[in-house]
Motif scaffolding. Structure first.
Motif, short mmCIF file in Angstrom:
data_model
loop_
_atom_site.label_atom_id
_atom_site.label_comp_id
_atom_site.label_asym_id
_atom_site.label_seq_id
_atom_site.Cartn_x
_atom_site.Cartn_y
_atom_site.Cartn_z
N GLY A 138 0.79 -1.22 0.00
CA GLY A 138 0.00 0.00 0.00
C GLY A 138 0.82 1.27 0.00
O GLY A 138 0.33 2.33 -0.34
N THR A 139 2.09 1.17 0.35
CA THR A 139 2.96 2.34 0.38
C THR A 139 3.58 2.65 -0.99
O THR A 139 4.22 3.68 -1.15
CB THR A 139 4.10 2.13 1.40
N GLU A 140 3.40 1.77 -1.95
CA GLU A 140 3.96 1.98 -3.29
C GLU A 140 3.28 3.18 -3.95
O GLU A 140 2.05 3.28 -3.93
CB GLU A 140 3.75 0.73 -4.16
N PRO A 141 4.02 4.11 -4.52
CA PRO A 141 3.39 5.25 -5.20
C PRO A 141 2.44 4.76 -6.30
O PRO A 141 2.79 3.90 -7.09
CB PRO A 141 4.57 6.01 -5.81
N GLY A 142 1.23 5.27 -6.28
CA GLY A 142 0.22 4.90 -7.28
C GLY A 142 -0.57 3.65 -6.93
O GLY A 142 -1.44 3.24 -7.69
N ALA A 143 -0.29 3.02 -5.77
CA ALA A 143 -1.00 1.80 -5.39
C ALA A 143 -2.47 2.11 -5.11
O ALA A 143 -2.81 3.12 -4.50
CB ALA A 143 -0.37 1.15 -4.17
N VAL A 144 -3.34 1.22 -5.59
CA VAL A 144 -4.78 1.36 -5.46
C VAL A 144 -5.28 0.24 -4.56
O VAL A 144 -4.92 -0.93 -4.76
CB VAL A 144 -5.46 1.25 -6.85
N PRO A 145 -6.13 0.53 -3.56
CA PRO A 145 -6.68 -0.55 -2.74
C PRO A 145 -7.64 -1.40 -3.56
O PRO A 145 -8.46 -0.87 -4.31
CB PRO A 145 -7.41 0.17 -1.61
N VAL A 146 -7.50 -2.73 -3.45
CA VAL A 146 -8.36 -3.65 -4.17
C VAL A 146 -8.74 -4.80 -3.25
O VAL A 146 -8.06 -5.08 -2.26
CB VAL A 146 -7.67 -4.21 -5.44
N THR A 147 -9.83 -5.47 -3.59
CA THR A 147 -10.23 -6.70 -2.94
C THR A 147 -10.20 -7.78 -4.00
O THR A 147 -10.73 -7.59 -5.10
CB THR A 147 -11.64 -6.58 -2.34
N ALA A 148 -9.54 -8.90 -3.72
CA ALA A 148 -9.37 -9.96 -4.71
C ALA A 148 -9.92 -11.27 -4.17
O ALA A 148 -9.89 -11.53 -2.97
CB ALA A 148 -7.89 -10.11 -5.05
N LEU A 149 -10.43 -12.08 -5.10
CA LEU A 149 -11.03 -13.36 -4.75
C LEU A 149 -10.72 -14.36 -5.85
O LEU A 149 -10.91 -14.05 -7.03
CB LEU A 149 -12.55 -13.21 -4.61
N ARG A 150 -10.26 -15.54 -5.49
CA ARG A 150 -10.05 -16.61 -6.46
C ARG A 150 -11.40 -17.17 -6.90
O ARG A 150 -12.33 -17.26 -6.10
CB ARG A 150 -9.20 -17.71 -5.82
N HIS A 151 -11.52 -17.55 -8.17
CA HIS A 151 -12.74 -18.21 -8.64
C HIS A 151 -12.85 -19.54 -7.91
O HIS A 151 -11.84 -20.26 -7.76
CB HIS A 151 -12.67 -18.44 -10.16
N PRO A 152 -14.02 -19.90 -7.41
CA PRO A 152 -14.15 -21.14 -6.62
C PRO A 152 -13.69 -22.40 -7.34
O PRO A 152 -13.17 -23.31 -6.71
CB PRO A 152 -15.65 -21.22 -6.31
N ALA A 153 -13.84 -22.47 -8.67
CA ALA A 153 -13.44 -23.67 -9.40
C ALA A 153 -11.98 -23.64 -9.84
O ALA A 153 -11.48 -24.63 -10.36
CB ALA A 153 -14.35 -23.84 -10.63
N ALA A 154 -11.29 -22.53 -9.66
CA ALA A 154 -9.89 -22.42 -10.07
C ALA A 154 -8.98 -23.09 -9.04
O ALA A 154 -9.30 -23.16 -7.86
CB ALA A 154 -9.49 -20.96 -10.23
N ALA A 155 -7.86 -23.56 -9.53
CA ALA A 155 -6.86 -24.14 -8.62
C ALA A 155 -6.42 -23.08 -7.62
O ALA A 155 -6.43 -21.88 -7.93
CB ALA A 155 -5.67 -24.64 -9.42
N VAL A 156 -6.05 -23.50 -6.43
CA VAL A 156 -5.69 -22.58 -5.36
C VAL A 156 -4.60 -21.61 -5.81
O VAL A 156 -4.63 -20.43 -5.47
CB VAL A 156 -5.25 -23.35 -4.10
N THR A 157 -3.67 -22.07 -6.60
CA THR A 157 -2.56 -21.21 -7.04
C THR A 157 -2.85 -20.48 -8.35
O THR A 157 -2.05 -19.67 -8.80
CB THR A 157 -1.28 -22.04 -7.22
N ALA A 158 -4.00 -20.73 -8.97
CA ALA A 158 -4.27 -20.22 -10.31
C ALA A 158 -4.26 -18.70 -10.42
O ALA A 158 -3.70 -18.16 -11.36
CB ALA A 158 -5.59 -20.76 -10.82
N ALA A 159 -4.85 -18.01 -9.50
CA ALA A 159 -4.97 -16.56 -9.64
C ALA A 159 -3.78 -15.81 -9.04
O ALA A 159 -3.68 -14.61 -9.19
CB ALA A 159 -6.26 -16.06 -8.99
N SER A 160 -2.89 -16.52 -8.41
CA SER A 160 -1.68 -15.91 -7.81
C SER A 160 -2.02 -14.74 -6.90
O SER A 160 -1.36 -13.70 -6.93
CB SER A 160 -0.71 -15.47 -8.91
#
Length: 174
Positions: A138-160
């Motif tokens: 969050g301290t990176e210049p230009g950083a935007v707050p976001v909320t992220a969620l993996r698709h339920p059917a995607a592999a746990v590591t798929a969305a990184s």
């Protein structure tokens, strides 16, 4: 995040050097024109993993820090509007008898959005409206707050997605 990518330059049609990417903050109609779907005041989009070889999103990104339940609703609205799906649980062609035990938790984190400056610089490339996001503190210049969620059917590591359990700059969404 690799800072040099923010400052790389390329030569346009006319030989003038211009930035390959620039910081961008998706907002309002510009966000919608760039693939975000507006749902009850939230802007949501589907994201892929770094290999970018999936036909459907492996995760979802909502601008701002939002409640977990709100991002589930926004993700379902995205899938309905973009892919004409009635739910977000399975990918087309998946076996409906396969149990998905629960929807993954959402995380609050930050990202730096980078966008090719075309058409501001007439470089003649095919990157019109192309953007990407890099997870960042969050301290990176230009950083935007976001909320992220993996698709339920995607592999746990798929969305990184960043995981608070591994020390990533993220917290679990309430």
């Amino acid at each position: 995040m690799t800072a040099p990518a923010l400052y790389e330059t390329g030569s346009g049609r006319d030989g003038i050097m211009c930035p390959v990417e620039q910081l961008w903050t998706p907002y309002g109609q510009d966000a919608e024109d760039s693939g975000f779907v507006a749902h009850r005041g939230l802007y949501v989009t589907g994201i892929d993993d770094p290999t970018e070889d999936h036909l459907f999103p492996t995760g979802f990104l909502v601008l701002g820090h939002q409640r977990w339940a709100d991002i589930i609703e926004a993700a379902a609205a995205y899938m309905s509007q973009v892919h004409s799906w009635r739910n977000i649980y399975l990918y087309p062609g998946d076996d409906p008898s396969v149990l998905i035990p629960r929807i993954p938790r959402a995380v609050h984190t930050h990202g730096v959005f980078l966008r090719h400056p075309h058409p501001d610089h007439a470089c003649g490339c095919g990157w019109d409206e192309a953007w990407r996001m890099v997870w960042a503190p969050g301290t990176e210049p230009g950083a935007v707050p976001v909320t992220a969620l993996r698709h339920p059917a995607a592999a746990v590591t798929a969305a990184s997605l960043p995981s608070p359990d591994t020390g990533a700059p993220a917290t679990w969404a309430p």
